[in-house]
Motif scaffolding. Sequence first.
Motif, PDB file in Angstrom:
ATOM      1  N   ALA A 330      21.984 -33.678  31.139  1.00  0.00           N
ATOM      2  CA  ALA A 330      22.475 -33.699  32.519  1.00  0.00           C
ATOM      3  C   ALA A 330      21.415 -33.239  33.508  1.00  0.00           C
ATOM      4  N   GLY A 331      20.193 -33.003  33.005  1.00  0.00           N
ATOM      5  CA  GLY A 331      19.102 -32.580  33.873  1.00  0.00           C
ATOM      6  C   GLY A 331      19.080 -31.096  34.158  1.00  0.00           C
ATOM      7  N   LYS A 332      19.794 -30.311  33.343  1.00  0.00           N
ATOM      8  CA  LYS A 332      19.827 -28.860  33.514  1.00  0.00           C
ATOM      9  C   LYS A 332      19.075 -28.191  32.362  1.00  0.00           C
ATOM     10  N   PRO A 333      18.487 -27.023  32.584  1.00  0.00           N
ATOM     11  CA  PRO A 333      17.643 -26.387  31.563  1.00  0.00           C
ATOM     12  C   PRO A 333      18.433 -25.622  30.504  1.00  0.00           C
ATOM     13  N   GLY A 334      19.267 -26.341  29.753  1.00  0.00           N
ATOM     14  CA  GLY A 334      20.083 -25.685  28.731  1.00  0.00           C
ATOM     15  C   GLY A 334      19.265 -25.059  27.616  1.00  0.00           C
ATOM     16  N   SER A 335      18.342 -25.826  27.050  1.00  0.00           N
ATOM     17  CA  SER A 335      17.525 -25.310  25.940  1.00  0.00           C
ATOM     18  C   SER A 335      16.659 -24.142  26.391  1.00  0.00           C
ATOM     19  N   LYS A 336      16.140 -24.228  27.593  1.00  0.00           N
ATOM     20  CA  LYS A 336      15.320 -23.138  28.135  1.00  0.00           C
ATOM     21  C   LYS A 336      16.128 -21.857  28.238  1.00  0.00           C
ATOM     22  N   ILE A 337      17.333 -21.951  28.757  1.00  0.00           N
ATOM     23  CA  ILE A 337      18.173 -20.762  28.923  1.00  0.00           C
ATOM     24  C   ILE A 337      18.610 -20.218  27.571  1.00  0.00           C
ATOM     25  N   LEU A 338      18.948 -21.100  26.640  1.00  0.00           N
ATOM     26  CA  LEU A 338      19.348 -20.649  25.304  1.00  0.00           C
ATOM     27  C   LEU A 338      18.231 -19.847  24.642  1.00  0.00           C
ATOM     28  N   THR A 339      17.001 -20.365  24.703  1.00  0.00           N
ATOM     29  CA  THR A 339      15.871 -19.658  24.100  1.00  0.00           C
ATOM     30  C   THR A 339      15.610 -18.331  24.810  1.00  0.00           C
ATOM     31  N   MET A 340      15.649 -18.341  26.135  1.00  0.00           N
ATOM     32  CA  MET A 340      15.458 -17.100  26.899  1.00  0.00           C
ATOM     33  C   MET A 340      16.466 -16.041  26.474  1.00  0.00           C
ATOM     34  N   TYR A 341      17.718 -16.456  26.387  1.00  0.00           N
ATOM     35  CA  TYR A 341      18.798 -15.521  26.053  1.00  0.00           C
ATOM     36  C   TYR A 341      18.617 -14.955  24.641  1.00  0.00           C
ATOM     37  N   MET A 342      18.398 -15.824  23.675  1.00  0.00           N
ATOM     38  CA  MET A 342      18.245 -15.359  22.296  1.00  0.00           C
ATOM     39  C   MET A 342      16.996 -14.495  22.147  1.00  0.00           C
ATOM     40  N   ASP A 343      15.934 -14.835  22.866  1.00  0.00           N
ATOM     41  CA  ASP A 343      14.715 -14.018  22.817  1.00  0.00           C
ATOM     42  C   ASP A 343      14.982 -12.608  23.338  1.00  0.00           C
ATOM     43  N   MET A 344      15.799 -12.497  24.367  1.00  0.00           N
ATOM     44  CA  MET A 344      16.120 -11.174  24.898  1.00  0.00           C
ATOM     45  C   MET A 344      16.929 -10.358  23.897  1.00  0.00           C
ATOM     46  N   LEU A 345      17.818 -11.019  23.164  1.00  0.00           N
ATOM     47  CA  LEU A 345      18.591 -10.312  22.136  1.00  0.00           C
ATOM     48  C   LEU A 345      17.674  -9.865  20.996  1.00  0.00           C
ATOM     49  N   ARG A 346      16.781 -10.759  20.571  1.00  0.00           N
ATOM     50  CA  ARG A 346      15.857 -10.416  19.488  1.00  0.00           C
ATOM     51  C   ARG A 346      14.924  -9.287  19.897  1.00  0.00           C
ATOM     52  N   ALA A 347      14.485  -9.302  21.147  1.00  0.00           N
ATOM     53  CA  ALA A 347      13.582  -8.263  21.636  1.00  0.00           C
ATOM     54  C   ALA A 347      14.257  -6.895  21.652  1.00  0.00           C
ATOM     55  N   ASN A 348      15.603  -6.899  21.631  1.00  0.00           N
ATOM     56  CA  ASN A 348      16.343  -5.642  21.628  1.00  0.00           C
ATOM     57  C   ASN A 348      16.984  -5.351  20.268  1.00  0.00           C
ATOM     58  N   ASP A 349      16.426  -5.973  19.224  1.00  0.00           N
ATOM     59  CA  ASP A 349      16.768  -5.648  17.832  1.00  0.00           C
ATOM     60  C   ASP A 349      18.264  -5.767  17.523  1.00  0.00           C
ATOM     61  N   GLN A 350      18.872  -6.847  17.983  1.00  0.00           N
ATOM     62  CA  GLN A 350      20.287  -7.060  17.685  1.00  0.00           C
ATOM     63  C   GLN A 350      20.468  -7.647  16.287  1.00  0.00           C
ATOM     64  N   GLU A 351      21.590  -7.348  15.659  1.00  0.00           N
ATOM     65  CA  GLU A 351      21.921  -7.909  14.352  1.00  0.00           C
ATOM     66  C   GLU A 351      22.565  -9.278  14.575  1.00  0.00           C
ATOM     67  N   ILE A 352      21.750 -10.307  14.574  1.00  0.00           N
ATOM     68  CA  ILE A 352      22.191 -11.652  14.906  1.00  0.00           C
ATOM     69  C   ILE A 352      22.627 -12.363  13.631  1.00  0.00           C
ATOM     70  N   ALA A 353      23.901 -12.745  13.593  1.00  0.00           N
ATOM     71  CA  ALA A 353      24.438 -13.391  12.385  1.00  0.00           C
ATOM     72  C   ALA A 353      23.979 -14.834  12.255  1.00  0.00           C
ATOM     73  N   ARG A 354      23.598 -15.439  13.375  1.00  0.00           N
ATOM     74  CA  ARG A 354      23.160 -16.837  13.338  1.00  0.00           C
ATOM     75  C   ARG A 354      22.152 -17.082  14.450  1.00  0.00           C
ATOM     76  N   GLU A 355      20.988 -17.647  14.087  1.00  0.00           N
ATOM     77  CA  GLU A 355      19.955 -17.929  15.083  1.00  0.00           C
ATOM     78  C   GLU A 355      20.252 -19.272  15.739  1.00  0.00           C
ATOM     79  N   TRP A 356      21.074 -19.239  16.752  1.00  0.00           N
ATOM     80  CA  TRP A 356      21.614 -20.467  17.339  1.00  0.00           C
ATOM     81  C   TRP A 356      20.548 -21.410  17.896  1.00  0.00           C
ATOM     82  N   ASP A 357      19.450 -20.868  18.354  1.00  0.00           N
ATOM     83  CA  ASP A 357      18.434 -21.702  18.992  1.00  0.00           C
ATOM     84  C   ASP A 357      17.381 -22.226  18.022  1.00  0.00           C
ATOM     85  N   LYS A 358      17.447 -21.821  16.750  1.00  0.00           N
ATOM     86  CA  LYS A 358      16.382 -22.185  15.811  1.00  0.00           C
ATOM     87  C   LYS A 358      16.826 -23.141  14.725  1.00  0.00           C
ATOM     88  N   GLU A 359      18.050 -23.586  14.748  1.00  0.00           N
ATOM     89  CA  GLU A 359      18.521 -24.479  13.688  1.00  0.00           C
ATOM     90  C   GLU A 359      18.270 -25.941  14.047  1.00  0.00           C
TER      91      GLU A 359
END
Length: 359
Positions: A330-359
Amino acid sequence: MTISMRTTVSAAALAAVLSTGAGFATAAETINLTAVSGYAPTASWVKIFEEYFIPQVDKALAEKGDYVINWNKGFSGTVVKPRGELDAVSSGVADLAIVVPAFHVDKLPLHAVSFVTPFATGDLHLVTRAMAKIAEEVPEFTQEWSDLGVHYIGPAGSVDNYEAVCKTNKPNPKDFDGVKIAGAGTNLLYFKGVGGVGVNSNLGDFYNAMQTGIAECSSVWAEAAAGFKLYEVAPYFIKADMGAVTSFAIAANETYWETLPEPVKEAIEEATAGYGTALADYVVAAADASLETYKANGGTIVQYTQEQRQEMAAGMPNIAQEWAEAADKAGKPGSKILTMYMDMLRANDQEIAREWDKE
């Protein structure tokens, strides 16, 4: 009276008049503001708006003395019903609103990133900060609001962890197979991998939905489950810890916002940033007490193991990738925002049950 005395009295009177006139000259200008939510102050986000947001704005303005707000509090369905906040602030029926973007994924798709990444973090403070950073760095995020005639001010969340409350026990994820679950939008997909059937509803209607049999369970969080006395109709609290989301946004009618003096805008922006933190503080502090309230009223807490949580997450379709790809098309930066969000969680050492942006 002598000329000298008359002169002295006249001078004193003139000074008094000038002093009074100066007082009028510096009187604060009144700004009328209608703020709305379809929910009552029993809901945490309205409660904290009344107890924190409004006093903070008033305090900031009082320190400068130039402006004062006359608040018209349109809560409890007096101006809009739940789900009607966005339309109200877009149309100008309301000046300011506590909007629930989860009800409007068609109009505000980029706001759904925390909803499409469940089982990633239960840190509501972190999620709120992450959304604020996205809004600051990705102009398309706030443009969605501008396209509706709305000025986005900032995020807030009242969901520290999505859980489920049910009329009968669900000790295993597979027990949700074929079960009707009331919820709001995207969070209903959390049960898709275990066969749950979503019923679109809102928090104010969950009690009635389960009481009348429209739904067997509801997707909710601890503070709300206790606050809305859901233990009376759904005594089983299934603690699956599906994650925190930013479920609200403070937003203003864009035309109204443009008319506000800069000091008023600044006071509202500062209060909005603090409101997100204050609401998260309240919800997190209330969670444990809410579970005790549930038990004290005959409820049972069913704690899922990490393996059961991973089972639920793994069984889901990758709703994050689906969401991001749809936004990209739709011309919106969905993948960019998803990666940004997950990177922020990873940078804060969260226990992530599923790496949603890397599959």
